[in-house]
Motif scaffolding. Structure first.
Motif, PDB file in Angstrom:
ATOM      1  N   SER A 168     -24.877  50.817 -16.874  1.00  0.00           N
ATOM      2  CA  SER A 168     -23.431  50.704 -16.718  1.00  0.00           C
ATOM      3  C   SER A 168     -22.878  49.713 -17.734  1.00  0.00           C
ATOM      4  CB  SER A 168     -23.082  50.268 -15.301  1.00  0.00           C
ATOM      5  OG  SER A 168     -23.511  48.957 -15.068  1.00  0.00           O
ATOM      6  N   GLU A 169     -21.647  49.918 -18.111  1.00  0.00           N
ATOM      7  CA  GLU A 169     -21.005  49.072 -19.110  1.00  0.00           C
ATOM      8  C   GLU A 169     -20.674  47.708 -18.516  1.00  0.00           C
ATOM      9  OE1 GLU A 169     -17.003  49.492 -21.677  1.00  0.00           O
ATOM     10  OE2 GLU A 169     -18.262  51.271 -21.585  1.00  0.00           O
ATOM     11  N   LYS A 170     -20.897  46.641 -19.295  1.00  0.00           N
ATOM     12  CA  LYS A 170     -20.600  45.285 -18.841  1.00  0.00           C
ATOM     13  C   LYS A 170     -19.090  45.098 -18.731  1.00  0.00           C
ATOM     14  CE  LYS A 170     -24.462  42.671 -20.798  1.00  0.00           C
ATOM     15  NZ  LYS A 170     -24.817  41.583 -21.729  1.00  0.00           N
ATOM     16  N   LYS A 171     -18.659  44.377 -17.681  1.00  0.00           N
ATOM     17  CA  LYS A 171     -17.260  44.009 -17.574  1.00  0.00           C
ATOM     18  C   LYS A 171     -16.965  42.953 -18.626  1.00  0.00           C
ATOM     19  CE  LYS A 171     -16.253  45.159 -12.832  1.00  0.00           C
ATOM     20  NZ  LYS A 171     -15.647  44.722 -11.570  1.00  0.00           N
ATOM     21  N   LYS A 172     -15.691  42.875 -19.027  1.00  0.00           N
ATOM     22  CA  LYS A 172     -15.297  41.966 -20.097  1.00  0.00           C
ATOM     23  C   LYS A 172     -14.548  40.765 -19.524  1.00  0.00           C
ATOM     24  CE  LYS A 172     -14.237  43.871 -24.101  1.00  0.00           C
ATOM     25  NZ  LYS A 172     -13.469  44.484 -25.218  1.00  0.00           N
ATOM     26  N   VAL A 173     -14.988  39.568 -19.929  1.00  0.00           N
ATOM     27  CA  VAL A 173     -14.342  38.320 -19.556  1.00  0.00           C
ATOM     28  C   VAL A 173     -13.751  37.718 -20.824  1.00  0.00           C
ATOM     29  CG1 VAL A 173     -14.704  35.974 -18.685  1.00  0.00           C
ATOM     30  CG2 VAL A 173     -15.926  37.892 -17.640  1.00  0.00           C
ATOM     31  N   ALA A 174     -12.476  37.333 -20.767  1.00  0.00           N
ATOM     32  CA  ALA A 174     -11.821  36.744 -21.933  1.00  0.00           C
ATOM     33  C   ALA A 174     -11.377  35.326 -21.619  1.00  0.00           C
ATOM     34  CB  ALA A 174     -10.626  37.590 -22.350  1.00  0.00           C
ATOM     35  N   GLU A 187     -19.480  40.953 -21.057  1.00  0.00           N
ATOM     36  CA  GLU A 187     -19.083  40.852 -22.454  1.00  0.00           C
ATOM     37  C   GLU A 187     -18.044  39.733 -22.501  1.00  0.00           C
ATOM     38  OE1 GLU A 187     -17.098  43.821 -25.700  1.00  0.00           O
ATOM     39  OE2 GLU A 187     -18.303  44.716 -24.105  1.00  0.00           O
ATOM     40  N   VAL A 188     -18.216  38.759 -23.397  1.00  0.00           N
ATOM     41  CA  VAL A 188     -17.350  37.581 -23.435  1.00  0.00           C
ATOM     42  C   VAL A 188     -16.619  37.519 -24.774  1.00  0.00           C
ATOM     43  CG1 VAL A 188     -17.268  35.059 -23.241  1.00  0.00           C
ATOM     44  CG2 VAL A 188     -18.960  36.347 -21.926  1.00  0.00           C
ATOM     45  N   GLU A 189     -15.324  37.234 -24.714  1.00  0.00           N
ATOM     46  CA  GLU A 189     -14.547  37.073 -25.945  1.00  0.00           C
ATOM     47  C   GLU A 189     -13.459  36.035 -25.725  1.00  0.00           C
ATOM     48  OE1 GLU A 189     -11.095  40.368 -26.071  1.00  0.00           O
ATOM     49  OE2 GLU A 189     -13.113  41.210 -26.205  1.00  0.00           O
ATOM     50  N   GLU A 190     -12.842  35.598 -26.818  1.00  0.00           N
ATOM     51  CA  GLU A 190     -11.691  34.703 -26.748  1.00  0.00           C
ATOM     52  C   GLU A 190     -10.467  35.485 -27.204  1.00  0.00           C
ATOM     53  OE1 GLU A 190     -12.407  31.159 -29.035  1.00  0.00           O
ATOM     54  OE2 GLU A 190     -13.623  30.289 -27.447  1.00  0.00           O
ATOM     55  N   ILE A 191      -9.329  35.241 -26.547  1.00  0.00           N
ATOM     56  CA  ILE A 191      -8.093  35.913 -26.949  1.00  0.00           C
ATOM     57  C   ILE A 191      -6.972  34.894 -27.116  1.00  0.00           C
ATOM     58  CG2 ILE A 191      -8.687  38.114 -25.857  1.00  0.00           C
ATOM     59  CD1 ILE A 191      -6.636  37.395 -23.641  1.00  0.00           C
ATOM     60  N   THR A 192      -6.058  35.195 -28.013  1.00  0.00           N
ATOM     61  CA  THR A 192      -4.844  34.414 -28.219  1.00  0.00           C
ATOM     62  C   THR A 192      -3.674  35.349 -27.951  1.00  0.00           C
ATOM     63  OG1 THR A 192      -5.948  33.116 -29.913  1.00  0.00           O
ATOM     64  CG2 THR A 192      -3.552  33.027 -29.886  1.00  0.00           C
ATOM     65  N   LEU A 193      -2.784  34.940 -27.067  1.00  0.00           N
ATOM     66  CA  LEU A 193      -1.652  35.804 -26.725  1.00  0.00           C
ATOM     67  C   LEU A 193      -0.534  35.738 -27.751  1.00  0.00           C
ATOM     68  CD1 LEU A 193      -1.350  35.311 -22.859  1.00  0.00           C
ATOM     69  CD2 LEU A 193      -2.474  37.150 -24.119  1.00  0.00           C
ATOM     70  N   ALA A 194      -0.221  34.532 -28.238  1.00  0.00           N
ATOM     71  CA  ALA A 194       0.932  34.377 -29.135  1.00  0.00           C
ATOM     72  C   ALA A 194       0.480  34.237 -30.581  1.00  0.00           C
ATOM     73  CB  ALA A 194       1.758  33.168 -28.734  1.00  0.00           C
ATOM     74  N   GLU A 195       1.085  35.034 -31.438  1.00  0.00           N
ATOM     75  CA  GLU A 195       0.866  34.927 -32.878  1.00  0.00           C
ATOM     76  C   GLU A 195       2.214  34.707 -33.524  1.00  0.00           C
ATOM     77  OE1 GLU A 195      -1.326  37.879 -35.147  1.00  0.00           O
ATOM     78  OE2 GLU A 195      -2.315  38.460 -33.301  1.00  0.00           O
ATOM     79  N   THR A 196       2.305  33.711 -34.367  1.00  0.00           N
ATOM     80  CA  THR A 196       3.569  33.465 -35.058  1.00  0.00           C
ATOM     81  C   THR A 196       3.598  34.313 -36.326  1.00  0.00           C
ATOM     82  OG1 THR A 196       3.651  31.239 -34.190  1.00  0.00           O
ATOM     83  CG2 THR A 196       5.047  31.708 -36.073  1.00  0.00           C
ATOM     84  N   VAL A 197       4.625  35.103 -36.432  1.00  0.00           N
ATOM     85  CA  VAL A 197       4.782  35.973 -37.601  1.00  0.00           C
ATOM     86  C   VAL A 197       6.070  35.576 -38.314  1.00  0.00           C
ATOM     87  CG1 VAL A 197       5.065  38.342 -38.368  1.00  0.00           C
ATOM     88  CG2 VAL A 197       3.552  37.840 -36.447  1.00  0.00           C
ATOM     89  N   ASP A 198       5.949  35.222 -39.581  1.00  0.00           N
ATOM     90  CA  ASP A 198       7.111  34.821 -40.370  1.00  0.00           C
ATOM     91  C   ASP A 198       7.670  36.059 -41.068  1.00  0.00           C
ATOM     92  OD1 ASP A 198       9.001  33.749 -42.004  1.00  0.00           O
ATOM     93  OD2 ASP A 198       7.674  32.352 -43.035  1.00  0.00           O
ATOM     94  N   GLU A 199       8.791  36.545 -40.560  1.00  0.00           N
ATOM     95  CA  GLU A 199       9.383  37.765 -41.106  1.00  0.00           C
ATOM     96  C   GLU A 199      10.571  37.464 -42.013  1.00  0.00           C
ATOM     97  OE1 GLU A 199      10.256  40.298 -37.804  1.00  0.00           O
ATOM     98  OE2 GLU A 199       8.163  40.853 -37.539  1.00  0.00           O
ATOM     99  N   PRO A 215      -0.697  41.959 -26.143  1.00  0.00           N
ATOM    100  CA  PRO A 215      -1.028  42.331 -24.768  1.00  0.00           C
ATOM    101  C   PRO A 215      -2.505  42.048 -24.472  1.00  0.00           C
ATOM    102  CG  PRO A 215      -0.795  44.286 -26.131  1.00  0.00           C
ATOM    103  CD  PRO A 215      -0.416  43.117 -26.978  1.00  0.00           C
ATOM    104  N   ILE A 216      -2.795  41.770 -23.213  1.00  0.00           N
ATOM    105  CA  ILE A 216      -4.181  41.598 -22.781  1.00  0.00           C
ATOM    106  C   ILE A 216      -4.753  42.999 -22.602  1.00  0.00           C
ATOM    107  CG2 ILE A 216      -5.701  40.691 -20.981  1.00  0.00           C
ATOM    108  CD1 ILE A 216      -3.453  38.616 -20.386  1.00  0.00           C
ATOM    109  N   ASP A 217      -5.856  43.281 -23.291  1.00  0.00           N
ATOM    110  CA  ASP A 217      -6.458  44.618 -23.254  1.00  0.00           C
ATOM    111  C   ASP A 217      -6.795  45.051 -21.837  1.00  0.00           C
ATOM    112  OD1 ASP A 217      -6.329  44.801 -26.009  1.00  0.00           O
ATOM    113  OD2 ASP A 217      -8.424  44.217 -26.315  1.00  0.00           O
ATOM    114  N   ASN A 218      -6.625  46.344 -21.576  1.00  0.00           N
ATOM    115  CA  ASN A 218      -6.923  46.901 -20.258  1.00  0.00           C
ATOM    116  C   ASN A 218      -8.397  46.807 -19.889  1.00  0.00           C
ATOM    117  OD1 ASN A 218      -4.288  47.617 -19.552  1.00  0.00           O
ATOM    118  ND2 ASN A 218      -4.426  49.536 -20.682  1.00  0.00           N
ATOM    119  N   ASP A 219      -9.279  46.694 -20.895  1.00  0.00           N
ATOM    120  CA  ASP A 219     -10.710  46.634 -20.576  1.00  0.00           C
ATOM    121  C   ASP A 219     -11.176  45.227 -20.204  1.00  0.00           C
ATOM    122  OD1 ASP A 219     -10.518  45.591 -23.139  1.00  0.00           O
ATOM    123  OD2 ASP A 219     -12.227  46.696 -23.925  1.00  0.00           O
ATOM    124  N   ILE A 220     -10.276  44.237 -20.239  1.00  0.00           N
ATOM    125  CA  ILE A 220     -10.621  42.880 -19.804  1.00  0.00           C
ATOM    126  C   ILE A 220     -10.421  42.809 -18.292  1.00  0.00           C
ATOM    127  CG2 ILE A 220      -9.934  40.448 -19.909  1.00  0.00           C
ATOM    128  CD1 ILE A 220      -9.206  40.973 -22.874  1.00  0.00           C
TER     129      ILE A 220
END
Length: 93
Positions: free
Chosen positions: A1-7, A33-45, A58-63
Motif C-alpha cells: 500500500s502507498e505510504k501516507k504523506k506528512v508535510a 512519506e515526509v516533505e516540507e511545504i511553504t504556503l506563501a510565496e512572494t511574487v514580484d509582478e 494550496p496544500i496537496d490533496n495527497d497530504i
C-alpha cells in the motif's frame, strides 16, 4: 500500500526537520512519506517592486497530515484560510 504523506509547514521560523526534528523525521519516514511545504510565496509582478503580494500555494490533496512545529512568526490570515480548507477536506493538523 502507498505510504501516507506528512508535510511540515515552513516559512514561519518553525523547527527544521533537518536540524531540531531530524530524528523525528527519520522515524516518521519509516512509515510515511515526509516533505516540507511553504504556503506563501512572494511574487514580484511589478518593475518597481511595489504592490508585491504573496501567492498562497494550496496544500496537496495527497497530504494526510500537516505538522506545524513551533512557528516563531505569524501565520497570515490567507495561510490560515488554506489550513482551514485542508482541515475541511479531512486533513489532520
Amino acid at each position: 500500500s502507498e505510504k501516507k504523506k506528512v508535510a511540515f509547514l515552513t516559512g514561519h521560523g518553525e523547527k527544521s526537520t533537518f536540524q531540531e526534528l531530524a530524528t523525528f523525521r527519520q522515524e516518521l519516514a519509516k512509515q510515511y512519506e515526509v516533505e516540507e511545504i511553504t504556503l506563501a510565496e512572494t511574487v514580484d509582478e511589478t518593475e518597481e517592486g511595489v504592490g508585491v503580494a504573496p501567492i498562497i500555494n494550496p496544500i496537496d490533496n495527497d497530504i494526510s497530515t500537516l505538522v506545524v512545529a513551533g512557528p516563531t512568526q505569524e501565520i497570515t490570515s490567507a495561510e490560515q484560510a488554506e489550513i482551514r480548507n485542508f482541515i475541511s477536506r479531512g486533513g489532520i493538523i
